[in-house]
Design a protein around this motif. Structure first.
Motif, PDB file in Angstrom:
ATOM      1  N   GLU A  19      -6.182  10.631   0.727  1.00  0.00           N
ATOM      2  CA  GLU A  19      -5.589   9.569   1.537  1.00  0.00           C
ATOM      3  C   GLU A  19      -5.108   8.419   0.655  1.00  0.00           C
ATOM      4  N   LEU A  20      -5.910   8.048  -0.320  1.00  0.00           N
ATOM      5  CA  LEU A  20      -5.528   6.974  -1.237  1.00  0.00           C
ATOM      6  C   LEU A  20      -4.285   7.358  -2.036  1.00  0.00           C
ATOM      7  N   HIS A  21      -4.286   8.604  -2.540  1.00  0.00           N
ATOM      8  CA  HIS A  21      -3.151   9.069  -3.349  1.00  0.00           C
ATOM      9  C   HIS A  21      -1.855   9.066  -2.525  1.00  0.00           C
ATOM     10  N   ASN A  22      -1.936   9.534  -1.290  1.00  0.00           N
ATOM     11  CA  ASN A  22      -0.746   9.576  -0.438  1.00  0.00           C
ATOM     12  C   ASN A  22      -0.273   8.172  -0.066  1.00  0.00           C
ATOM     13  N   ALA A  23      -1.213   7.259   0.119  1.00  0.00           N
ATOM     14  CA  ALA A  23      -0.848   5.873   0.438  1.00  0.00           C
ATOM     15  C   ALA A  23      -0.113   5.229  -0.733  1.00  0.00           C
ATOM     16  N   ILE A  24      -0.598   5.494  -1.946  1.00  0.00           N
ATOM     17  CA  ILE A  24       0.068   4.942  -3.131  1.00  0.00           C
ATOM     18  C   ILE A  24       1.450   5.562  -3.301  1.00  0.00           C
ATOM     19  N   LYS A  25       1.538   6.848  -2.998  1.00  0.00           N
ATOM     20  CA  LYS A  25       2.834   7.538  -3.099  1.00  0.00           C
ATOM     21  C   LYS A  25       3.851   6.883  -2.159  1.00  0.00           C
ATOM     22  N   ASN A  26       3.404   6.507  -0.977  1.00  0.00           N
ATOM     23  CA  ASN A  26       4.290   5.809  -0.039  1.00  0.00           C
ATOM     24  C   ASN A  26       4.700   4.442  -0.583  1.00  0.00           C
ATOM     25  N   ALA A  27       3.744   3.771  -1.230  1.00  0.00           N
ATOM     26  CA  ALA A  27       3.995   2.400  -1.690  1.00  0.00           C
ATOM     27  C   ALA A  27       4.968   2.336  -2.858  1.00  0.00           C
ATOM     28  N   VAL A  28       4.901   3.319  -3.756  1.00  0.00           N
ATOM     29  CA  VAL A  28       5.721   3.223  -4.970  1.00  0.00           C
ATOM     30  C   VAL A  28       7.214   3.365  -4.686  1.00  0.00           C
ATOM     31  N   THR A  29       7.569   3.758  -3.474  1.00  0.00           N
ATOM     32  CA  THR A  29       8.996   3.792  -3.115  1.00  0.00           C
ATOM     33  C   THR A  29       9.614   2.398  -3.225  1.00  0.00           C
ATOM     34  N   HIS A  30       8.784   1.353  -3.062  1.00  0.00           N
ATOM     35  CA  HIS A  30       9.291  -0.022  -3.200  1.00  0.00           C
ATOM     36  C   HIS A  30       9.675  -0.336  -4.652  1.00  0.00           C
ATOM     37  N   LEU A  31       9.090   0.397  -5.599  1.00  0.00           N
ATOM     38  CA  LEU A  31       9.368   0.148  -7.021  1.00  0.00           C
ATOM     39  C   LEU A  31      10.612   0.888  -7.508  1.00  0.00           C
ATOM     40  N   ALA A  32      11.002   1.935  -6.781  1.00  0.00           N
ATOM     41  CA  ALA A  32      12.100   2.802  -7.234  1.00  0.00           C
ATOM     42  C   ALA A  32      13.403   2.046  -7.518  1.00  0.00           C
ATOM     43  N   PRO A  33      13.809   1.084  -6.672  1.00  0.00           N
ATOM     44  CA  PRO A  33      15.066   0.363  -6.970  1.00  0.00           C
ATOM     45  C   PRO A  33      15.023  -0.400  -8.298  1.00  0.00           C
ATOM     46  N   TYR A  34      13.836  -0.635  -8.812  1.00  0.00           N
ATOM     47  CA  TYR A  34      13.691  -1.372 -10.080  1.00  0.00           C
ATOM     48  C   TYR A  34      13.430  -0.429 -11.249  1.00  0.00           C
ATOM     49  N   ASP A  35      13.646   0.889 -10.977  1.00  0.00           N
ATOM     50  CA  ASP A  35      13.448   1.918 -12.015  1.00  0.00           C
ATOM     51  C   ASP A  35      12.040   1.835 -12.609  1.00  0.00           C
ATOM     52  N   ALA A  36      11.066   1.646 -11.721  1.00  0.00           N
ATOM     53  CA  ALA A  36       9.667   1.523 -12.146  1.00  0.00           C
ATOM     54  C   ALA A  36       8.814   2.484 -11.335  1.00  0.00           C
ATOM     55  N   ASP A  37       7.690   2.874 -11.895  1.00  0.00           N
ATOM     56  CA  ASP A  37       6.719   3.666 -11.143  1.00  0.00           C
ATOM     57  C   ASP A  37       5.324   3.426 -11.697  1.00  0.00           C
ATOM     58  N   VAL A  38       4.326   4.000 -11.019  1.00  0.00           N
ATOM     59  CA  VAL A  38       2.928   3.830 -11.414  1.00  0.00           C
ATOM     60  C   VAL A  38       2.548   4.949 -12.373  1.00  0.00           C
ATOM     61  N   ALA A  39       2.206   4.576 -13.608  1.00  0.00           N
ATOM     62  CA  ALA A  39       1.805   5.568 -14.612  1.00  0.00           C
ATOM     63  C   ALA A  39       0.364   6.006 -14.390  1.00  0.00           C
ATOM     64  N   GLU A  40      -0.501   5.086 -14.030  1.00  0.00           N
ATOM     65  CA  GLU A  40      -1.919   5.371 -13.823  1.00  0.00           C
ATOM     66  C   GLU A  40      -2.481   4.400 -12.795  1.00  0.00           C
ATOM     67  N   TYR A  41      -3.536   4.852 -12.115  1.00  0.00           N
ATOM     68  CA  TYR A  41      -4.186   3.943 -11.175  1.00  0.00           C
ATOM     69  C   TYR A  41      -5.646   4.325 -10.996  1.00  0.00           C
ATOM     70  N   THR A  42      -6.411   3.358 -10.571  1.00  0.00           N
ATOM     71  CA  THR A  42      -7.753   3.605 -10.078  1.00  0.00           C
ATOM     72  C   THR A  42      -8.061   2.540  -9.039  1.00  0.00           C
ATOM     73  N   SER A  43      -9.227   2.629  -8.431  1.00  0.00           N
ATOM     74  CA  SER A  43      -9.545   1.712  -7.334  1.00  0.00           C
ATOM     75  C   SER A  43     -10.987   1.234  -7.443  1.00  0.00           C
ATOM     76  N   TYR A  44     -11.256   0.179  -6.697  1.00  0.00           N
ATOM     77  CA  TYR A  44     -12.583  -0.435  -6.740  1.00  0.00           C
ATOM     78  C   TYR A  44     -12.840  -1.100  -5.400  1.00  0.00           C
ATOM     79  N   ALA A  45     -14.016  -0.839  -4.824  1.00  0.00           N
ATOM     80  CA  ALA A  45     -14.403  -1.517  -3.580  1.00  0.00           C
ATOM     81  C   ALA A  45     -15.118  -2.807  -3.961  1.00  0.00           C
ATOM     82  N   ASP A  46     -14.405  -3.910  -3.865  1.00  0.00           N
ATOM     83  CA  ASP A  46     -14.939  -5.206  -4.308  1.00  0.00           C
ATOM     84  C   ASP A  46     -15.711  -5.851  -3.158  1.00  0.00           C
TER      85      ASP A  46
END
Length: 586
Positions: free
Chosen positions: A441-468
Motif C-alpha cells: 500500500e505504501l509503495h503504490n501510494a508513493i507511485k501515485n505521488a511521484v507523478t507530480h515530480l514527472a514534469p520536473y524530470d525528477a523521481d524518487v531514487a530511494e525511500y523509507t518510512s518512519y512512524a513518528d
C-alpha cells in the motif's frame, strides 16, 4: 558443431526439466511423503514431544496438535541450542549453522536453524535455473554470467555453532564450491573475499576482462546491481589501468584474490581504451549493454519492494529483460519462475513440493480485524486462484508450522502445484493508532505521488518510512532521496501535493483516523541529500548484513538508523490539508 559435452549437458538439463514435471504432477503425494519423512525422522525431538505428537506422521494429527508459530515462539528453543544444549530440541540432526535473516525487512535478525543436508536441497533449486532459462535463451552455457556474489564474516554462538548469512553459507557450501564448472566470470576466491571493496572491485575487473563472453549480468537483489554500477562509476579509471597494464591495483591486498584474478587478467590496451571511452561519456544510460554487449538478460530480483528499481535498471540496461528466477528465504529455497522472460509485474514462482511441507494461511490485508487462530490453513494443492496467503512451512531443519511472514497470491498452476506472485512482507507496516499500512500500500501510494515530480524530470531514487510518535498526534514520515537534474527547482507546493496524494492513496481506516478522530497528524516528506541511502546500506553492512542480502528497509524504527537519515535531511514538507474520507464507506 555439437560435442559430447554439449550432449551430456543437454541430457542433464532434460532430466531436471523432467523432475519439475514429475514433482508438480505428484504434488499431493510428495507433500504427504515430505511431512511423514520430517515427522518420523524427528519423532523423538523435544518440541514434537512437547506437543504430544508421539511419533504420529499423518497431517490430520499434526495439524491438530502442533500450533502455528512465529520466530518469537521458538526463540527460547533456538537460544538453548545456540548456547550449547545438545539435546534434540528441534531436530534429530545437529544444527550445523544458524542462518541469519537479512534483518532489513522487519528489524531484528533471526537465527534460522539449518542442517548440513539442507544445502543439497537448496542447491537443487539452483540447478533448476539454467535448464529453465535455456528453454527461452538457448546456448547460455556457451558463455558466462557476470553475477555479483558476496560473503560476510561468520561468527559463532556461545555454544560454538556458526552463524552466517544464508547466501554466505550457500556460497561456502561444498555443493557450490565443487560444482563441475564455473558458469560465472567471478572466481570463487573473489566471492569468498570478506572485504566488500576488494570483492566488488575484483569481480567487476574479472567481468570486464571477459566482457565479450558475458551473456547475462546479475545479482540477487536489484540494490546490489545498482550499487555495483555506482561503484563502477567511481572506480572505472582504476579498473582500466589494471586492464591496460595487466596488473592489479595494490588496494587489492587479499593474496588468494590476486592470484585468482591474475589467471584471468591480461594486458589489453584496446579493451582498456574501449571501457574508458564508454565510461567517460556524459551519460550512463545503457552502460551494462555497452560494456557487456552480448548480454541477453539481467538476472535480478525485482518483485515486491524491489520493483521500484525497475526504471533505474531499465536505464542502465537499455530495457533488457529483467529476470526474477528464484523465490528463497533464510528458511529455505522454495520456488522457481518457469516463465522467466515475463514482465516483472507478471512474475510468478512455482513452489517445488520436495523442499518442505507447505501450508497457507488466508490473508485479509484490509483493516478489518481477523482472528488468525480461527483461520483454516490449507495445503499446497488446495489453494484458490487469486487468493492471498501467508506462507507457513515445516522444514527438515526443525521448523514446524512456522510463519515465514511472506504474503503470496495464487496466480495459476503448473500441473498440480500452485504458482504464486510475491506480494509483500506481512509485518512491514506503518502504524500510529490502530491503523495499518503495509509495504504494498505504501509503495503504490508513493507511485501515485511521484507523478507530480514527472514534469520536473525528477523521481524518487530511494525511500523509507518512519512512524513518528514523538509528536502529538503521531504521523507518518517518508524519507526521499531524489534523482534530479542539476538545474531542477521544484516548488514547495509540488512536494505538498505529493504528501496529500500519498494520504489520499492510503486505506480508508487511515483517512478516518486523520479526518474524523484527528489521531494521526499530517504526513511529512523529508528530502535527504544524495548518498544518504548509500550510508544506510554501509551502516547495515558494517552491522553484519551481507551486500547480497541487503534490501532497503521500507520502515525504520531503530534509533541510530533514524538519526542517520535525519542527518541527511535537506527539506521538510507536510500535507497541506486532510485527505478525503467518505463516512458512508466503512
Amino acid at each position: 558443431m555439437s560435442t559430447s559435452l554439449d550432449y551430456d549437458l543437454s541430457q542433464k538439463h532434460q532430466k531436471l526439466l523432467d523432475l519439475i514435471e514429475d514433482v508438480t504432477t505428484h504434488a499431493y503425494e510428495i507433500q504427504k511423503k515430505v511431512l511423514a519423512e520430517i515427522l518420523s525422522h524427528n519423532a523423538n525431538v523435544e518440541y514434537l514431544q512437547r506437543h504430544g505428537l508421539n511419533g504420529q506422521t499423518d497431517s490430520e494429527t499434526f495439524k491438530k496438535l502442533v500450533p502455528i508459530i512465529t520466530y518469537e515462539d521458538i526463540k527460547n528453543d533456538i537460544n538453548r541450542i545456540a548456547n550449547g544444549d545438545t539435546t534434540s530440541i528441534l531436530t534429530a540432526n545437529p544444527v550445523s549453522v544458524f542462518l541469519l535473516s537479512s534483518g532489513t525487512s522487519g528489524g531484528e535478525r533471526k537465527m534460522i536453524p539449518a542442517i548440513e543436508e539442507d544445502f543439497g536441497r537448496r542447491y537443487l533449486i539452483f540447478r533448476l535455473l539454467m535448464p529453465i532459462m535455456n528453454q527461452f535463451v538457448p546456448d547460455l552455457d556457451k558463455g558466462k554470467g557476470m553475477y555479483l556474489m558476496f560473503t560476510r564474516n561468520e561468527s559463532k554462538t556461545p555454544g560454538g555453532i556458526k552463524t552466517s548469512a544464508a547466501l554466505t553459507r550457500f556460497y561456502k557450501s561444498s555443493h557450490f564450491l565443487n560444482r563441475s564448472y564455473n558458469p560465472f566470470t567471478s572466481p570463487n576466491e573473489t566471492v569468498l573475499c570478506l572485504d566488500s571493496y576488494q570483492s566488488m572491485y575484483s569481480q567487476l575487473l574479472c567481468g570486464l576482462c571477459q566482457n565479450n563472453e558475458v551473456l547475462r549480468v546479475g545479482a540477487v537483489f536489484a540494490t546490489t546491481l545498482i550499487h555495483a554500477v555506482r561503484f563502477l562509476e567511481k572506480n572505472w579509471s582504476l579498473l582500466c589501468d589494471d586492464i591496460r597494464t595487466g596488473t592489479i591495483n595494490p588496494l587489492i591486498t587479499d593474496i588468494s584474490v590476486r592470484e585468482a584474478v591474475m589467471k584471468i587478467l591480461k594486458s589489453d590496451k584496446n579493451l582498456a581504451d574501449f571501457i574508458q571511452s564508454e565510461c567517460s561519456k556524459g551519460s550512463w544510460q545503457g552502460i551494462i549493454t555497452r560494456l557487456w554487449p552480448n548480454t541477453k538478460y539481467v538476472d535480478v530480483t525485482v518483485t515486491g519492494s524491489m520493483s521500484q528499481y525497475i526504471p533505474t535498471l531499465d536505464y542502465y540496461c537499455n530495457g533488457l529483460p529483467l529476470v526474477s528466477n528464484i523465490y528463497a528465504a533464510s528458511e529455505g529455497f522454495f520456488g522457481v519462475n518457469l516463465n522467466p522472460l515475463c514482465k516483472p509485474c507478471h512474475v510468478s514462482y512455482t513452489l517445488i513440493p520436495t523442499m518442505c511441507y507447505y501450508e497457507f494461511l488466508p490473508v485479509n490485508r484490509s483493516n478489518d480485524p481477523v482472528n488468525e487462530k480461527e483461520q483454516e490453513l490449507v495445503d499446497l494443492v488446495d489453494v484458490k486462484l487469486d487468493q492471498e496467503y501467508e506462507l507457513v512451512v515445516t522444514t527438515y531443519a526443525g521448523l514446524y508450522r512456522y510463519k515465514v511472514g511472506d504474503v503470496l497470491k495464487v496466480t495459476g498452476f503448473k500441473n498440480n502445484a500452485p504458482q504464486f506472485e510475491f506480494v509483500c512482507r506481512k509485518h512491514v507496516v506503518l502504524s500510529i493508532d490502530s491503523d495499518k499500512t503495509d509495504e504494498v500500500e505504501l509503495h503504490n501510494a508513493i507511485k501515485n505521488a511521484v507523478t507530480h515530480l514527472a514534469p520536473y524530470d525528477a523521481d524518487v531514487a530511494e525511500y523509507t518510512s518512519y512512524a513518528d510518535t514523538r509528536t502529538i498526534p503521531g504521523h507518518y514520515v517518508l524519507y526521499w532521496e531524489l534523482n534530479l537534474k542539476d538545474s531542477t527547482t521544484i516548488p514547495d507546493c509540488v512536494y505538498e501535493d505529493c504528501c496529500l496524494t500519498i494520504e489520499e492513496s492510503l486505506n480508508s481506516f487511515y483517512r478516518l483516523r486523520r479526518v474524523l478522530d484527528k489521531s494521526i497528524g499530517a504526513l511529512e516528506i523529508k528530502i535527504v541529500e544524495q548518498g544518504t541511502f548509500d550510508k544506510l546500506m554501509d551502516y547495515a553492512i558494517n552491522s553484519g548484513s551481507s551486500i547480497s542480502q541487503y534490501k532497503t528497509p521500507r520502515c525504520v524504527k531503530f534509533a541510530p538508523v533514524v538519526e542517520l537519515l535525519e542527518s541527511g535531511v535537506l527539506a521538510k514538507y507536510f500535507s497541506p490539508k486532510c485527505p478525503q474520507w467518505d463516512p458512508s464507506h466503512k
